[in-house]
Design an enzyme around this catalytic site. Structure first.
Site, PDB file in Angstrom:
ATOM      1  CD  GLU A  85      25.670 -71.098  -5.778  1.00 47.00           C
ATOM      2  OE1 GLU A  85      24.949 -71.811  -6.495  1.00 47.00           O
ATOM      3  OE2 GLU A  85      25.725 -71.234  -4.542  1.00 47.00           O
ATOM      4  CB  SER A 343      17.804 -15.292  26.254  1.00 50.90           C
ATOM      5  OG  SER A 343      17.087 -14.851  27.394  1.00 50.90           O
TER       6      SER A 343
END
Length: 776
Positions: A85, A343
């Site tokens: 690029e 519990s």
């Protein structure tokens, strides 16, 4: 000469003026049209501990990004990108005149656009500020490029490209593309993969490898050829890369731990949210829970939380069965929801009572019917066991012993100490802690319970859960190391002090819980390595008949624990050994007194081995509302013949008598009851019976109760009551008429509605009365 000098000065000043105006214009334009740096807004990715995406949140346009920097991508990718690029990226000022001239010549000579000549900086400018392909648009791109180079470094511009380059569909950025197409981190890209990702932004729709693999491979090979011709990579490496086919991982959107991701995705968060989640474990447990869905009742959800005990890092977070299942309210996070804990608070109470010196592991507790004003708790099984040890009461999750213990310890004290250690309990508006909280009459969150249970694996310190690597490890002491160790063995069913735990594999210590009406089923367990929490129920709070902790949540807990054991075994991880703290001792104690006695002592009715704290052996506790007479530790006098006499009688000597709590009488063997253990009375110098007989009491029916047959039934009303305390035989009366004798219990059926008085009389002359009304 002067004329030439003046001309030179003129042109110099004119040039300087033009440059000044140009610079001022550029500065003004920069102020008027500032560089539109991206704001990702809601676009975030939630990451597992290894960096793999767990979940993603798209931005307003539905775009997904995974943040990347030059340091977090493969050097191969940077080589391929810059060589293909913009090989002069680090040298040019954003615009490469040579590249533009070459592109113009190629386009003119070809009669069509074959090259753009854009640098990476120009491409970033176009990504930040899209423009039409016109002359005005090109000028705007050049202006934005100049702004980029003016305000940002080359590294920052490159980072913008790595995160904003398009890769097809809703993907932006090389990291998102790498995870989506290749199923791997961009730092691990091969040369072939790097070349493929370098070229995709050129035409992301046309080159998408999942749709057009041939096009993608041809474009990739073009990049590889460029890298070979420019000697960026060795020819041999390029040849090997070209031989690789374009292989894509199965397309999977990151969708693990969605409710945790939603929880952590708060305003102001960074684009990448790092967590402590083990993604392999998360996937395994999500699959397990989906398999469990067919076993769950309609509209029922489940939650699982797995925490590493040493670091408190959350390794798996499942807030519901399936976030997409609306019938099960899958969008509701039950890890953080407030529910009745059933519990599950009991282990904290037993440990705190150990630290307070109220009990040791084998203290005698009373599993008998009791009434606290209008509150009358029962056991889950609806029956009662009478005398039980603290370890047995906790292991069997008996309710009445826990209420007895909380009554002695204090509800407010218990709740306050939990809150201070980081385990908050939630009460209805205006309510205060009371005895019902130990049976689930309060609100709690799964995440807080798991955090609290870490105390049993962390020498008594409660540690806060850590969801992210940067979260600090904070802890507060709730229990002593000794109390935490003893209760952990109770929960693992290894409360026998004579059992050598070092010779056994690590056990899962766990506690189940069921809330009132079968609305919540809990199971929370711990090993030396992990704390695991499981919840099952309906998020809307409606009951599920027959759903309770041991049957519903515990099996899921066991499966999760098996997965963890197998996983650690395959990795060669050994469970840490938790040695017995120095404060924990072993003592031989006797019931009913609860303390050590010589081997031949008549008051040692049952001998047991107990874990003790700091060599303390607290005596058996008494309950204030039960018939106790003079207490459990009494004295009577006998003469030379061994018969009971009054203290003032000639030759009388005192004898210590440790009595069983009177409320336990119905559950004791006949030889253990008070009347059987006490010697006969010498009629020539009889003692006052009141000094040895406990008060008589009727249990099983409240004075002033209204009795009625169940709705829709016409059966007569029947009752069963028990006489506790007193001595000798009992005689029962209903409205003054004798109905039974020589019996501790009365079963009676009322023939018609009305007011009734039930009375009992014992040998010592004591009487007790209960008044009830029977209605139809």
């Amino acid at each position: 000469m002067k004329k030439g000098l003046h001309a030179t000065q003129y042109w110099a000043r004119l040039t300087l003026g033009i440059l000044s105006v140009l610079i001022a214009s550029l500065w003004l334009a920069d102020q008027l049209w500032p560089l539109p740096l991206p704001d990702d807004g809601l676009a975030r990715v939630v990451l597992a501990e290894d960096g793999e995406p767990l979940y993603r949140f798209a931005d307003g346009q539905g775009i997904w990004r995974y943040p990347a920097t030059p340091d977090t991508v493969s050097p191969y990718y940077l080589d391929a990108l810059l060589a293909y690029e913009d090989r002069w990226f680090y040298q040019h000022p954003g615009i490469n005149p040579a590249a533009l001239a070459r592109a113009a010549w190629l386009n003119l000579s070809s009669g069509r656009v074959v090259s753009g000549g854009s640098t990476l900086s120009m491409q970033v400018a176009r990504l930040l500020d899209p423009h039409p392909r016109t002359l005005a648009g090109k000028l705007r791109q050049l202006f934005r490029t100049a702004q980029l180079e003016w305000h940002l470094s080359k590294r920052q511009i490159l980072t913008l490209y790595l995160n904003r380059a398009p890769f097809g569909g809703t993907l932006e950025g090389v990291a998102a593309a790498s995870w989506t197409y290749l199923g791997k981190s961009p730092v691990n890209l091969t040369r072939a993969e790097a070349a493929l990702l370098a070229v995709l932004p050129q035409a992301p729709s046309r080159l998408r490898p999942d749709r057009f693999p041939e096009r993608a491979q041809a474009a990739r090979d073009k990049v590889l050829a460029r890298l070979d011709s420019e000697a960026v990579w060795p020819s041999k490496a390029v040849k090997e890369a070209m031989e690789e086919p374009v292989w894509l991982a199965p397309r999977q959107s990151p969708d693990q731990a969605p409710l945790l991701a939603r929880r952590l995705n708060t305003p102001g968060e960074a684009p990448a949210i790092h967590t402590t989640i083990d993604i392999a474990l998360q996937r395994r447990l999500e699959s397990l829970l989906l398999d469990w869905r067919v076993r769950l009742p309609e509209r029922t959800s489940a939650a699982i939380l797995v925490v590493e005990a040493k670091t408190m890092a959350v390794k798996a977070y499942l807030g519901s069965v399936d976030i997409t299942d609306d019938r099960r309210f899958g969008h509701v996070d039950m890890v953080s929801a407030i529910r009745s804990p059933g519990s599950t608070l009991k282990p904290f109470l037993y440990a705190q009572a150990l630290d307070a010196g109220l009990i040791h592991s084998e203290s005698l507790l009373q599993d008998v019917p009791r009434r606290f004003g209008d509150y009358r708790p029962g056991n889950f099984s609806s029956g009662f066991s009478g005398p039980v040890s603290a370890s047995e009461a906790l292991h069997r999750s008996l309710n009445l012993p826990a209420v007895q213990l909380l009554e002695a310890y204090g509800s407010k004290r218990f709740s306050g100490e939990l809150r201070g250690a980081g385990v908050p309990l939630f009460y209805p508006h205006g309510a205060e802690p009371n005895l019902s909280l130990i049976l689930g009459g309060v609100g709690a969150r799964l995440e807080d319970l798991v955090s609290g249970y870490s105390a049993f694996a962390r020498e008594g310190k409660v540690a806060r859960l850590r969801f992210r690597p940067e979260d600090p490890l904070t802890e507060r002491r709730l229990l002593s190391p000794g109390a935490a160790w003893i209760v952990r063995r109770m929960l693992a069913d290894r409360a026998d002090p004579l059992l050598d735990e070092s010779q056994l594999p690590p056990a899962l210590a766990y506690k189940t819980g069921t809330s009132y009406g079968f609305r919540d089923a809990w199971s929370i367990g711990l090993t030396p390595s992990y704390v695991i929490g499981v919840w099952i129920g309906r998020p809307d709070g409606t009951p599920v008949a027959g759903q309770f902790g041991l049957a519903s949540a515990a099996p899921l807990l066991f499966q999760v624990n098996d997965i963890l054991l197998n996983r650690d075994g395959q990795r060669g991880r050994l469970s840490p050994i938790q040695t017995r703290p120095a404060s924990v001792g072993v003592e031989s104690i006797c019931w009913p007194g609860g303390q050590p006695l010589p081997a031949n002592d008549e008051n040692c009715r049952v001998r047991r081995w107990a874990f003790t704290m700091d060599k303390q052996t607290p005596p058996t506790m008494q309950a204030p509302d039960q018939p106790l007479g003079q207490g459990l530790d009494e004295t009577y006098w006998v003469n030379g013949a061994g018969k009971q006499v009054a203290p003032a009688c000639s030759g009388a000597r005192p004898v210590r008598f440790l009595a069983w709590p009177a409320s336990l009488e119905p559950w004791l063997a006949a030889r253990e009851r008070r009347t059987s253990r006490l010697p006969s009375i010498d009629s020539n110098c009889a003692p006052n019976v009141g000094t040895t007989a406990s008060p008589l009491q009727i249990t099983g029916l409240r004075d002033g109760a209204r009795l009625q047959a169940p709705a829709g039934q016409s059966d007569p009303v029947s009752i069963t009551v028990t006489a506790q305390g007193g001595g000798g035989a009992r005689w029962w009366f209903v409205n003054g008429e004798p109905v039974a004798e020589q019996s501790e219990q009365l079963s009676y059926t009322f023939s018609k509605p009305g007011a009734y008085e039930i009375s009992v009389l014992d040998d010592s002359g004591q009487t007790e009365h209960v008044h009830v009304t029977v209605v139809r």
